[in-house]
Design an enzyme around this catalytic site. Sequence first.
Site, PDB file in Angstrom:
ATOM      1  CB  ALA A  80      -0.052  -5.608  -7.734  1.00 45.42           C
ATOM      2  CG  PHE A 129      -3.320  -1.490  -9.092  1.00 44.92           C
ATOM      3  CD1 PHE A 129      -4.562  -0.899  -9.146  1.00 44.92           C
ATOM      4  CD2 PHE A 129      -3.127  -2.539  -8.214  1.00 44.92           C
ATOM      5  CE1 PHE A 129      -5.612  -1.338  -8.354  1.00 44.92           C
ATOM      6  CE2 PHE A 129      -4.161  -2.986  -7.405  1.00 44.92           C
ATOM      7  CZ  PHE A 129      -5.403  -2.393  -7.486  1.00 44.92           C
ATOM      8  NE  ARG A 130       1.553   2.715  -9.124  1.00 43.06           N
ATOM      9  CZ  ARG A 130       0.668   2.419  -8.165  1.00 43.06           C
ATOM     10  NH1 ARG A 130       0.435   1.171  -7.856  1.00 43.06           N
ATOM     11  NH2 ARG A 130       0.047   3.382  -7.527  1.00 43.06           N
ATOM     12  CB  ILE A 173      -6.116  -3.540  -1.086  1.00 43.19           C
ATOM     13  CG1 ILE A 173      -6.433  -3.716  -2.570  1.00 43.19           C
ATOM     14  CG2 ILE A 173      -5.264  -2.286  -0.870  1.00 43.19           C
ATOM     15  CD1 ILE A 173      -7.231  -2.571  -3.199  1.00 43.19           C
ATOM     16  CG  HIS A 215      -0.988   1.056  -0.408  1.00 38.04           C
ATOM     17  ND1 HIS A 215      -0.257   0.601  -1.492  1.00 38.04           N
ATOM     18  CD2 HIS A 215      -0.284   2.114   0.082  1.00 38.04           C
ATOM     19  CE1 HIS A 215       0.824   1.360  -1.646  1.00 38.04           C
ATOM     20  NE2 HIS A 215       0.816   2.285  -0.708  1.00 38.04           N
ATOM     21  CB  CYS A 225     -17.982   5.844   7.764  1.00 33.43           C
ATOM     22  SG  CYS A 225     -18.634   7.531   7.838  1.00 33.43           S
ATOM     23  CB  SER A 245       6.753  -4.500  -5.166  1.00 34.63           C
ATOM     24  OG  SER A 245       6.640  -3.085  -5.099  1.00 34.63           O
ATOM     25  CG  ASN A 258       8.692  -7.347 -10.101  1.00 37.28           C
ATOM     26  OD1 ASN A 258       7.601  -7.715  -9.664  1.00 37.28           O
ATOM     27  ND2 ASN A 258       8.801  -6.396 -11.013  1.00 37.28           N
TER      28      ASN A 258
END
Length: 248
Positions: free
Chosen positions: A22, A33-34, A101, A119, A127, A193, A218
């Site tokens: 991310a 996210f983290r 994503i 992911h 569906c 990451s 990072n």
Amino acid sequence: MSDDALVERLRGARRILVFTGAGISTGSGIPDFRGPHGIWHQRQPVYYKEFLASDDKRREYWEYKLEGYPLFCAARPNATHAAIVALEKLGRVQAVVTQNIDGLHQAAGSSEELVVEVHGTNAWIECVGCGARSEPAPAMAYFEKTRQVPTCGECGGWLKAATISFGQPLRPDVIDRGFAEAGKCDLVLALGSTLSVHPAAAIPLAALKRGVPYIVINRGVTDHDELATLRLEGDVAEILPPAVAALV
């Protein structure tokens, strides 16, 4: 100015496994996210089993997806994505294995066949019953108007983004592909990451066990800092592009 050690490692590689998280997309306006200010510090994720079992949890999931949808639509690739494409054009990329994503690798020009989305992707709605996929815009518009969770026109099953939710099994063929690429690369380049989410984070380690050099770039600590052949701290968008440009 490029980092000389990074340039030399890239110059000697011909089959680079690029592993992204991310942190490479925050420069495109997509929150991580983290991290210290990441999404999961602000809200609790809806687990897959909760989505399947609870109307309230399904609506909570869709509220979150609707809230973030404009950001994903507006996001554009940044200098990191472009640098990865430049590496590919130089014939040096084995695969791009991403935890992201957002589809920004493909939007930047990375070849579809080289990108492995472990992911899943927000580019499709899927569906949970029959697996049928559709464009996200109609489902988002339906939920925004009705606040009712959309269902599949084929089988009537619940619809969700074609991403891997917490507690949802990874697609075996996708994760197997990631490990297969790790078995063929001659350099691993992990970008943006924390390398803390498994089994995805084990993919670079599979290459490391073969003796393949491992570069980690990072902003902030990662779980693999002590394992890296070369560890660079900082914004990937400031570190990688000049190094790639130095190869030309």
